[in-house]
Design an enzyme around this catalytic site. Structure first.
Site, PDB file in Angstrom:
ATOM      1  N   GLU A  60       0.956  -1.245  -0.017  1.00  0.00           N
ATOM      2  CA  GLU A  60       0.001   0.052  -0.029  1.00  0.00           C
ATOM      3  C   GLU A  60       0.869   1.366   0.147  1.00  0.00           C
ATOM      4  O   GLU A  60       0.596   2.348  -0.594  1.00  0.00           O
ATOM      5  CB  GLU A  60      -0.948  -0.093   1.276  1.00  0.00           C
ATOM      6  N   LYS A 101       4.505   4.738  -9.757  1.00  0.00           N
ATOM      7  CA  LYS A 101       3.399   4.751  -8.951  1.00  0.00           C
ATOM      8  C   LYS A 101       1.959   4.505 -10.005  1.00  0.00           C
ATOM      9  O   LYS A 101       1.310   3.816  -9.864  1.00  0.00           O
ATOM     10  CB  LYS A 101       2.995   5.986  -8.076  1.00  0.00           C
TER      11      LYS A 101
HETATM   12  N1  HSE Z   1       9.569  10.467  -2.944  1.00  0.00           N
HETATM   13  C1  HSE Z   1       8.183   9.860  -2.837  1.00  0.00           C
HETATM   14  C2  HSE Z   1       7.631  11.267  -3.166  1.00  0.00           C
HETATM   15  C3  HSE Z   1       7.930   9.588  -1.587  1.00  0.00           C
HETATM   16  O1  HSE Z   1       7.978  12.646  -2.899  1.00  0.00           O
HETATM   17  O2  HSE Z   1       6.184  11.211  -3.396  1.00  0.00           O
HETATM   18  C4  HSE Z   1       6.537   8.793  -1.448  1.00  0.00           C
HETATM   19  O3  HSE Z   1       6.516   7.767  -2.472  1.00  0.00           O
END
Ligand code: HSE
Ligand code: NAP
Length: 430
Positions: free
Chosen positions: A130, A206
């Protein structure tokens, strides 16, 4: 009451957050899942550094992964070290040894998902991730379980906290790019190498994870078209404001009859758009599904405790499954492979900032380049004079990316065009 032993791989921003949350919620978690959680070992590289800084738990630190991966008492391995190697090997070995795994590692899930889920299925353990997308927002569970009966049409999100923080600071506090990045690093938002954040790779990973789940097709990092925010200047931010918009790094996945388009790039959206109000380290994900309709999820996308919240939620779920002898229930849902639409084929609006000679007939030549490539202009505004040159901003109607790229190539050949300042895609109507 049972005691479930877990181990952490990594004790940086997220690992420490997990330890804090487990400590502060010890009783609540024990009562709700019927077991105490004991952290048995923590893997780090520099054991001495950690032993002297965290003297109250100094006996937990080790630099030997085998003490964790081959320990029969450890039931759950929490991978919060990051990177692909050696994290991937450790996670595979943990699952082969019958341990469930919770990870926050989007690089590993987005690039090695197939091998990880095959192992998870084969050894009937849990693999939860998650925290790998959008920090505290429980979007993976929503897409995998809550919307399992829906057909997802579109996901549009702000999924990188670091870049949203930088763009917000540049937009509303006139902080310059480097200072805003430094603040994001100090707050623990940025990746070890912030290139991954600012060049959009983190958001693309993502998006690959979210779209694999949403569209039931295995989508990997390299399938996503990526542009980061490093070319966005304060002047583009100012002009976007003057047009009534803001610049956001958007992750966009859309499905139509031809396939799936996947892209991460800076985008100008109207100030009235729900994503325009998402600032600082906050993330938001807009989902359009056939039965549920439009949904929006909002929360902190990075940082110690928000990320730890997602990790601990997964640990509790893994413990529940372990205690109820129900591990491996939720696995990979990629049962088909839909075609992908290349970036050249997408259709959107564009903002183009140009530096041109300030003399009669120039705008006609510029407009001609757009017309010859079937790109229709919505508005042209001369912004300012710079010596003998004029800065012009053009907003197009919706056009095919291929036609826009041909237009830009043609503009570059015109002697009256001195510089293409920036090209930014535009979503929504102003
Ligand atoms: N480096 C990522 C961000 C951390 O700034 O969203 C979270 O996945
Ligand atoms: P971090 O602060 O850099 O911490 C990494 C930790 O892992 C350190 O304790 C480090 O130990 C250890 N480590 C790294 N490589 C190792 C190796 N080869 N062997 C043993 N230990 C190793 O990283 P983080 O910000 O916590 O991020 C961890 C993971 O969570 C990453 O996958 C990241 O993408 C993800 N994530 C982070 C956030 C966030 O806001 N930070 C949000 C969501 C997801 P040493 O100090 O000894 O090297």
């Amino acid at each position: 009451m049972d005691t479930v032993k877990i181990a952490l791989l990594g004790f940086g921003t997220v690992g420490r957050g997990v330890h804090k949350v487990l400590e502060s919620q010890r009783q609540k978690i024990a009562k709700s899942c019927g077991a105490n959680i004991e952290i048995k070992k923590i893997l780090v590289r520099n054991v001495q550094k950690y032993r002297s800084t965290f003297s109250n738990i100094s006996n937990l630190f080790t630099d030997d992964p085998h003490q964790i991966l081959e320990d029969p008492e450890t039931a759950i391995v929490v991978e919060v070290m990051g990177g692909i190697k050696p994290a991937f090997d450790y996670v595979i070995e943990a699952m082969k040894n019958g341990k469930s795994v919770v990870t926050a590692n989007k690089d590993m899930i987005a690039e090695c998902g197939r091998a990880l889920f095959e192992t998870q299925r084969k050894f009937t353990v849990d693999l939860f991730f998650e925290a790998s997308v959008a920090g505290a927002i429980p979007i993976v569970k929503v897409l995998k379980e809550s919307l399992a009966g829906d057909e997802i049409r579109e996901i549009i999100g702000i999924v990188n906290g670091t870049t949203n923080y930088i763009l917000s600071k540049m937009s509303f506090h006139s902080v310059d790019y480097q200072d805003a990045l430094k603040e994001a690093q100090q707050n623990g938002y940025a990746e070890a190498d912030p290139t991954s954040d600012v060049e959009g790779y983190d958001a693309a990973r993502k998006l690959a994870i979210l779209s694999s789940i949403a569209f039931n097709s295995r989508i990997v990092f390299k399938d996503v078209y990526v542009e980061g925010i490093s070319k966005i200047t304060p002047i583009d931010i100012r002009y976007a404001h003057e047009f009534g918009g803001v610049i956001k790094l958007l992750a966009i996945a859309k499905r139509n009859e031809e396939g799936i388009e996947l892209r991460v790039h800076p985008t100008i959206i109207p100030s009235s758009h729900p994503l325009a109000a998402v600032n600082d380290v906050f993330n938001a994900i807009f989902v359009e599904a056939n039965a549920a309709g439009e949904l929006m999820f909002y929360g902190k996308g990075a940082g110690q405790l928000p990320t730890a919240s997602a990790v601990v939620g997964n640990i509790v779920e893994a413990i529940n499954n372990l205690l109820h002898k129900d591990r491996g229930r939720i696995g990979c849902t990629c049962y088909k492979q839909e075609p992908l639409i290349s970036i050249e084929e997408i259709v959107t609006k564009y903002y183009i900032r140009l530096l041109v000679d300030d003399k009669p007939g120039v705008l006609a030549s510029v407009a001609g380049a757009f017309g010859r490539n079937s790109v229709s202009i919505e508005s042209v505004i001369q912004k300012r004079r710079l010596g003998e040159l004029a800065e012009v901003v053009i907003i197009t109607h919706r056009a095919k990316e291929k036609d826009l790229q041909n237009t830009v190539s043609l503009l570059k050949t015109l002697p009256i065009v001195r510089q293409i300042g920036n090209v930014i895609r535009v979503e929504g109507d102003f």
